[in-house]
Write a protein that holds these residues in place. Structure first.
Motif, mmCIF file in Angstrom:
data_model
loop_
_atom_site.group_PDB
_atom_site.id
_atom_site.type_symbol
_atom_site.label_atom_id
_atom_site.label_comp_id
_atom_site.label_asym_id
_atom_site.label_seq_id
_atom_site.Cartn_x
_atom_site.Cartn_y
_atom_site.Cartn_z
ATOM 1 N N GLU A 500 -19.785 -23.360 61.870
ATOM 2 C CA GLU A 500 -18.895 -22.602 62.753
ATOM 3 C C GLU A 500 -19.520 -21.268 63.152
ATOM 4 O OE1 GLU A 500 -14.691 -24.437 61.012
ATOM 5 O OE2 GLU A 500 -15.363 -22.431 60.431
ATOM 6 N N SER A 504 -20.232 -20.284 66.945
ATOM 7 C CA SER A 504 -19.636 -19.070 67.532
ATOM 8 C C SER A 504 -20.669 -18.270 68.296
ATOM 9 C CB SER A 504 -19.012 -18.208 66.427
ATOM 10 O OG SER A 504 -20.008 -17.648 65.590
ATOM 11 N N ARG A 529 -21.047 -29.740 65.546
ATOM 12 C CA ARG A 529 -19.741 -30.409 65.477
ATOM 13 C C ARG A 529 -19.779 -31.521 64.439
ATOM 14 N NH1 ARG A 529 -15.486 -31.325 64.591
ATOM 15 N NH2 ARG A 529 -13.724 -31.969 65.877
ATOM 16 N N ALA A 533 -18.096 -28.231 62.237
ATOM 17 C CA ALA A 533 -17.594 -27.036 62.921
ATOM 18 C C ALA A 533 -16.278 -27.342 63.620
ATOM 19 C CB ALA A 533 -18.625 -26.543 63.921
ATOM 20 N N ASP A 534 -15.295 -26.509 63.384
ATOM 21 C CA ASP A 534 -13.970 -26.653 63.984
ATOM 22 C C ASP A 534 -13.863 -25.641 65.125
ATOM 23 O OD1 ASP A 534 -11.310 -26.772 64.681
ATOM 24 O OD2 ASP A 534 -10.565 -26.821 62.616
ATOM 25 N N THR A 535 -13.729 -26.130 66.353
ATOM 26 C CA THR A 535 -13.680 -25.224 67.500
ATOM 27 C C THR A 535 -12.449 -24.322 67.470
ATOM 28 O OG1 THR A 535 -12.640 -27.011 68.767
ATOM 29 C CG2 THR A 535 -15.033 -26.742 68.989
ATOM 30 N N GLU A 537 -11.143 -23.016 64.741
ATOM 31 C CA GLU A 537 -11.497 -21.924 63.831
ATOM 32 C C GLU A 537 -12.460 -20.947 64.508
ATOM 33 O OE1 GLU A 537 -10.430 -21.117 60.820
ATOM 34 O OE2 GLU A 537 -8.990 -22.769 60.822
ATOM 35 N N VAL A 538 -13.396 -21.487 65.277
ATOM 36 C CA VAL A 538 -14.341 -20.626 65.993
ATOM 37 C C VAL A 538 -13.604 -19.746 66.984
ATOM 38 C CG1 VAL A 538 -16.279 -20.603 67.606
ATOM 39 C CG2 VAL A 538 -16.273 -22.207 65.686
#
Length: 660
Positions: A500, A504, A529, A533-535, A537-538
């Motif tokens: 993430e 970011s 991803r 990675a969680d968009t 959360e980003v």
């Protein structure tokens, strides 16, 4: 006092008196005109006798001061073949000169009533007032050049005491011409590189390849032929050209038209080749000239190519580079770099990772990604940060809660204590030594690796660099780090937060994948991803509180348009650099705006400019003109001890220069 009172004034007095007499005559006041005219004639006769006596007296006093007991030496001074002149330091009034100076100045005996700058307009006497004995610059007069030597003396006469300058004029015209000829005929070295050779000629038949090469060769030969130098191709994508320095100004004045001419060549797929030009000038030998040219071409390529760079003994000079950097589709460099980086990390006792001052998500995300590489390779890594200026504290605080990041974040002083002579320093998101978080740390460590996606500036980290990855085509430094991760780690080796953090940085610098994105940008995002990675959360990293949102809107409201295409806003006094940067981004949403510039000042008296572009204008070149830097779409500059009004004038001038 009486002597000074009856002393005649300047010729302006006589002119005015004659005008008065003329007016009287035309008004038919003949008696008054005759009286006035007679008085003027008497005064002129008196003045002529006065100046004749005064010049004779002052000449005698000067000659007596120089040669008090030698009449022959006094006569020799007048006939001296070197021009000599004496004048008052205060106003430049000529006191005395010898016959040779009169010939030099093309003047008559009346020059003793003249000022030295009337006779020699380009002469400056400030060096005499500073106590120097030689003029720092050659003095031009007509088609001749003179080196002037002299000194200040104080001469007392019956009439006054005054500081005078005695000057000696040496004709250096032949030397000046010889020096100019020497400079013009010195050897300059030019290296021309086809930037996108791999992309242009990949999967192309030999026949088509020869046709395109012939077009490029023709354009390069036609462009260089007037310089009458020596041109040859010494590699598949490289040319070297040796020419006399006198022709360099012609290339510069025409803004290196070869860049545009080569871009006109079209491949079968519609792609266009571009070239970079590196020139070494002012070297003491051909070998050194080639070294300068090599440094120049490396600088041009590191700034994205399609531009010319001139390197002399002291500076880099940039030309062109207004187009977007071309993405390199080959992955050989990334694979090679990942392998070399792994070897360097394994040889280090520990790794210290440092970004730029006021670290943003691209710098911090890249640092966290590199920490993941070090962890996989079994080396302890430390990330240098300053909690007072770091712009990513939500991310840092979240990382500190993970056991893998226990003791990873340190300040610059602690990093200095931790490091030893085998420590490795990795600098991310900058290549300028004045922009790093700690200059002391940079100067202390002996092995350095650089990751950056900004165009290289004239001042860059060079000494002690073991490995450097500078790719202006990349959307972000996080993209470059992820690219290396693809060849050094598996997606499962990354923590969710690390993925993430890297994502970011890509989202920040690519403006949510709308600017400077290529196929490798999306490949990097897909890899992250896949790593978890969680968009959502980003996205939370970039959320603003209500006060910041209101401040951003207020900055936008205060903006104005310059040349109908550029939005300029003054944010006033604020220490919140995130808000000013986001206000610059927000201004790009205005219809017709090509680029935006937000000025702000902080409590330390530093004035900053945040610049953003849609891609039509290279804001990095605008900021470089003001002493800053960045990328084509996102750049900045800062100033100390300057007025906002002056900076605004310079900014508008730089924008005007860059109008596409």
């Amino acid at each position: 006092m009486l002597t000074r009172f009856i002393r005649p004034s300047a010729r302006l007095f006589y002119i005015a008196a004659w005008l008065i007499a003329g007016v009287m005559f035309f008004r038919r006041d003949y008696e008054a005109a005759v009286v006035c005219g007679a008085f003027l004639l008497v005064l002129i006769l008196y003045s002529s006798m006065y100046w004749r006596i005064q010049r004779k007296r002052t000449r005698g006093e000067l000659q007596h001061a120089l040669f008090p007991d030698n009449e022959e030496a006094r006569a020799a001074l007048r006939r001296l073949p070197i021009p000599v002149a004496t004048f008052a330091l205060a106003d430049g009034r000529v006191l005395w000169c010898n016959d040779e100076f009169m010939r030099l100045a093309d003047a008559r005996d009346t020059m003793f009533e003249s000022l030295i700058n009337d006779l020699v307009p380009d002469f400056e006497r400030s060096w005499l007032l500073d106590g120097k004995d030689e003029c720092p610059r050659a003095v031009p007069l007509g088609d001749r050049h003179y080196r002037v030597y002299g000194s200040a003396v104080r001469l007392d006469s019956e009439f006054e005491s005054r500081d005078w300058a005695i000057t000696y004029w040496s004709d250096i015209t032949d030397f000046t011409k010889l020096k100019a000829d020497y400079g013009n005929t010195r050897l300059s070295v030019m290296i021309i590189v086809i930037d996108n050779y791999e992309e242009i000629f990949k999967n192309m038949t030999d026949t088509i390849k020869s046709t395109i090469f012939a077009q490029i060769d023709t354009r390069i030969n036609d462009w260089t032929k007037d310089a009458q130098g020596f041109l040859t191709r010494f590699d598949r994508d490289r040319y070297v050209f040796f020419f006399e320095s006198r022709h360099l100004d012609k290339f510069i004045s025409k803004d290196f038209t070869l860049l545009d001419e080569v871009r006109e060549v079209a491949g079968p797929t519609g792609s266009h080749p571009t070239v970079s030009i590196g020139i070494g000038n002012g070297a003491d030998s051909p070998q050194e000239g080639f070294q300068f040219a090599t440094l120049a071409i490396e600088m041009a390529l590191s700034r994205g190519g399609d531009q010319a760079v001139v390197k002399d003994r002291f500076n880099f000079d940039f030309h062109g580079g207004k187009n977007q950097a071309v993405e390199r589709t080959t992955k050989v460099k990334s694979r090679t770099y990942a392998h070399a980086l792994g070897e360097i990390i394994r040889d280090a006792s520990c790794v210290i990772i440092m970004g730029h001052k006021t670290a943003d998500f691209d710098a911090m995300g890249a640092a966290i990604g590199l920490n993941a590489i070090c962890r996989k390779l079994g080396r302890k890594a430390y990330i240098v940060y300053n909690p007072e200026t770091c712009l990513t504290m939500p991310l840092v605080n979240k990382a500190m809660g993970l056991p893998e990041y226990d003791g990873v974040f340190v300040n610059a002083q602690d990093a200095l204590l931790i490091s030893d002579n085998k420590s490795l320093l990795v600098v991310v998101d900058t290549s300028r030594p004045d922009r790093v978080e700690s200059r002391q740390l940079l100067d202390s460590l002996t092995r350095i690796v650089v990751f950056d996606h900004h165009r290289r500036a004239a001042e860059y980290i060079d000494a002690k660099v073991a490995l450097s990855l500078l790719e202006p085509y990349a959307s972000s430094t996080c993209e470059l780090v992820t690219d290396v991760l693809l060849y050094s780690s598996q997606s499962g080796d990354l923590l969710k937060l690390e993925a993430e953090a890297l994502l970011s940085g890509i989202i920040l610098d690519s403006k949510n994948f709308t600017q400077k994105t290529g196929t490798r940008t999306f490949e990097a995002a897909a890899f992250l991803r896949k790593a978890g990675a969680d968009t959502a959360e980003v996205n939370r990293f970039f959320q603003l509180d209500l006060a910041s949102l209101a401040a951003r809107s207020a900055i936008v409201q205060k903006s104005e348009l310059y040349l109908e295409r550029f939005a300029i806003a003054n944010a006033g006094l604020t220490d919140d650099r995130v808000v000013t940067a986001q206000a610059a981004d927000m201004l790009l949403n205005v219809t017709g705006v090509y680029a935006s510039f937000v000025l702000s000042s902080d409590t330390q008296g530093v004035i900053r400019i945040s610049a953003r572009s849609q891609g039509d204008v290279n804001v990095q070149l605008v900021m470089e003109h003001l002493g800053g830097g960045g990328t084509e779409n996102m750049a900045a500059a800062q100033f100390k001890d300057r007025e906002l009004s002056e900076i605004l004038i310079d900014l508008k001038a730089a924008i005007y220069k860059m109008i596409p």
